[in-house]
Design an enzyme around this catalytic site. Structure first.
Site, PDB file in Angstrom:
ATOM      1  N   TYR A  40       0.871   1.605  -8.489  1.00 46.26           N
ATOM      2  CA  TYR A  40       0.068   0.984  -7.439  1.00 46.26           C
ATOM      3  C   TYR A  40      -1.302   0.593  -7.996  1.00 46.26           C
ATOM      4  O   TYR A  40      -1.754  -0.544  -7.832  1.00 46.26           O
ATOM      5  CB  TYR A  40      -0.091   1.937  -6.258  1.00 46.26           C
ATOM      6  CG  TYR A  40      -1.156   1.527  -5.272  1.00 46.26           C
ATOM      7  CD1 TYR A  40      -0.964   0.446  -4.422  1.00 46.26           C
ATOM      8  CD2 TYR A  40      -2.373   2.208  -5.200  1.00 46.26           C
ATOM      9  CE1 TYR A  40      -1.948   0.062  -3.517  1.00 46.26           C
ATOM     10  CE2 TYR A  40      -3.356   1.833  -4.297  1.00 46.26           C
ATOM     11  CZ  TYR A  40      -3.140   0.757  -3.462  1.00 46.26           C
ATOM     12  OH  TYR A  40      -4.119   0.368  -2.577  1.00 46.26           O
ATOM     13  N   THR A  50       0.796  -1.225   0.000  1.00 41.43           N
ATOM     14  CA  THR A  50       0.000   0.000   0.000  1.00 41.43           C
ATOM     15  C   THR A  50       0.833   1.283   0.000  1.00 41.43           C
ATOM     16  O   THR A  50       0.268   2.383   0.098  1.00 41.43           O
ATOM     17  CB  THR A  50      -0.940   0.033   1.225  1.00 41.43           C
ATOM     18  OG1 THR A  50      -0.152  -0.101   2.418  1.00 41.43           O
ATOM     19  CG2 THR A  50      -1.959  -1.094   1.153  1.00 41.43           C
ATOM     20  N   TRP A  89      -9.728   5.743   0.604  1.00 43.95           N
ATOM     21  CA  TRP A  89      -9.437   6.640   1.730  1.00 43.95           C
ATOM     22  C   TRP A  89      -9.657   5.937   3.085  1.00 43.95           C
ATOM     23  O   TRP A  89     -10.314   6.447   3.980  1.00 43.95           O
ATOM     24  CB  TRP A  89     -10.311   7.891   1.648  1.00 43.95           C
ATOM     25  CG  TRP A  89     -10.065   8.785   0.478  1.00 43.95           C
ATOM     26  CD1 TRP A  89      -9.588   8.440  -0.744  1.00 43.95           C
ATOM     27  CD2 TRP A  89     -10.313  10.202   0.412  1.00 43.95           C
ATOM     28  NE1 TRP A  89      -9.516   9.542  -1.577  1.00 43.95           N
ATOM     29  CE2 TRP A  89      -9.958  10.643  -0.882  1.00 43.95           C
ATOM     30  CE3 TRP A  89     -10.810  11.138   1.312  1.00 43.95           C
ATOM     31  CZ2 TRP A  89     -10.076  11.972  -1.299  1.00 43.95           C
ATOM     32  CZ3 TRP A  89     -10.931  12.449   0.890  1.00 43.95           C
ATOM     33  CH2 TRP A  89     -10.563  12.873  -0.383  1.00 43.95           C
TER      34      TRP A  89
END
Length: 292
Positions: free
Chosen positions: A127, A64, A152
């Protein structure tokens, strides 16, 4: 009712799922991270899932570090794509269903309305490319899978935007926050509960398992600037927040300027009620502020 394997158990969502075990005691849980199960090793995951006889695998494992992924592409692809393919192969062989967590970064962020589940995917960061490849690999190997894209993500666990803004707001008198990126903050506990609720409804024969791509985030939209204003307001932090444009805060990986996810499919298929983002933020902040 169901034997559930959770991968990426040390991450935000994995820890949130673990926190809900008591609320869904009818299921059996095996929670793993890389030290327990290396999903990058195809043979290992085949053997592990064969022995465990699982009904579902919830994959929370991911690379991440969005900006680092631009320079560490091999590592990002290994975890976000190749390992997901391994899961798909094992799922097909050992007959279990997969619920895999993906991201809003699969979109280019140039839309003017919420992205539907079948919207064209054009990731602009590596990503996002690696996560999209993982989605494709999984659905090719094990079509009986759900992909849930979210955005988010924050929680009481791990490192995330909310915790960073709390820390910086207490350390500094002024912050400059990007105001031209729009999305929907997502409380990881809400997502975790929805995943377990969906499994429970399926196991009770209330709803069928319907594979494919789904979207989940909290309701409502805001910018990172708006989000920060609300974080500080709810936490009682006095800090001067100034809005800036993305070009004033350059990053290695481009961010979607608009990544609001349309959530009709999961709401309609599984009768899910989704909380408003500020309501969930308030719940999370009560926990975080109490810990300080």
């Amino acid at each position: 009712m169901a034997n559930i394997l959770i991968t990426g158990g040390n991450g935000q969502l994995g820890q949130c799922l673990a926190s809900f075990q008591a609320l869904y005691p009818e299921h059996d849980y095996t929670i793993t991270d890389v030290d327990d199960l290396n999903i990058c090793n195809g043979d290992e995951i085949i053997e592990f899932t064969k022995e465990g006889k699982f009904d579902y695998l919830i994959n929370c494992a991911a690379y991440t570090a969005v900006d680092k992924a631009e320079h560490e592409q091999v590592a990002a692809k290994k975890i976000n794509a190749d390992a997901v393919k391994n899961i798909g192969v094992a799922a097909k062989l050992n007959n279990f269903k997969v619920i895999h967590i993906s991201t809003d970064y699969v979109f280019d962020g140039r839309a003017f309305k919420p992205y539907s589940e079948d919207a064209v995917t054009i990731p602009e960061s590596f990503y996002g490319q690696s996560k999209l490849l993982g989605e494709k690999f999984l659905l090719e190997e094990q079509p009986d899978s759900m992909v849930i894209r979210t955005a988010w993500l924050y929680s009481e666990f791990g490192n995330n935007f909310v915790k960073t803004m709390l820390k910086l707001g207490q350390e500094r008198e002024e912050l400059k926050i990007v105001a031209d990126q729009i999305g929907s903050p997502t409380y990881a506990k809400d997502l975790a509960e929805v995943v377990l609720e969906v499994i429970t409804k399926i196991e009770k024969d209330s709803f069928p398992f319907e594979p494919g791509i789904y979207h989940y985030s909290n309701e409502g939209v805001c910018s990172w600037y708006d989000f920060t204003i609300n974080i500080h307001e709810l936490a009682g932090i006095d800090c001067n927040i100034s809005p800036i444009e993305s070009k004033e805060y350059p990053t290695a990986a481009p961010r979607p300027h608009y990544s609001v996810l349309g959530k009709n499919k999961i709401k309609e298929n599984y009768k899910i009620n989704i909380p408003y983002w500020r309501t969930s933020l308030e719940k999370c902040l009560k926990v975080l502020v109490a810990k300080q």
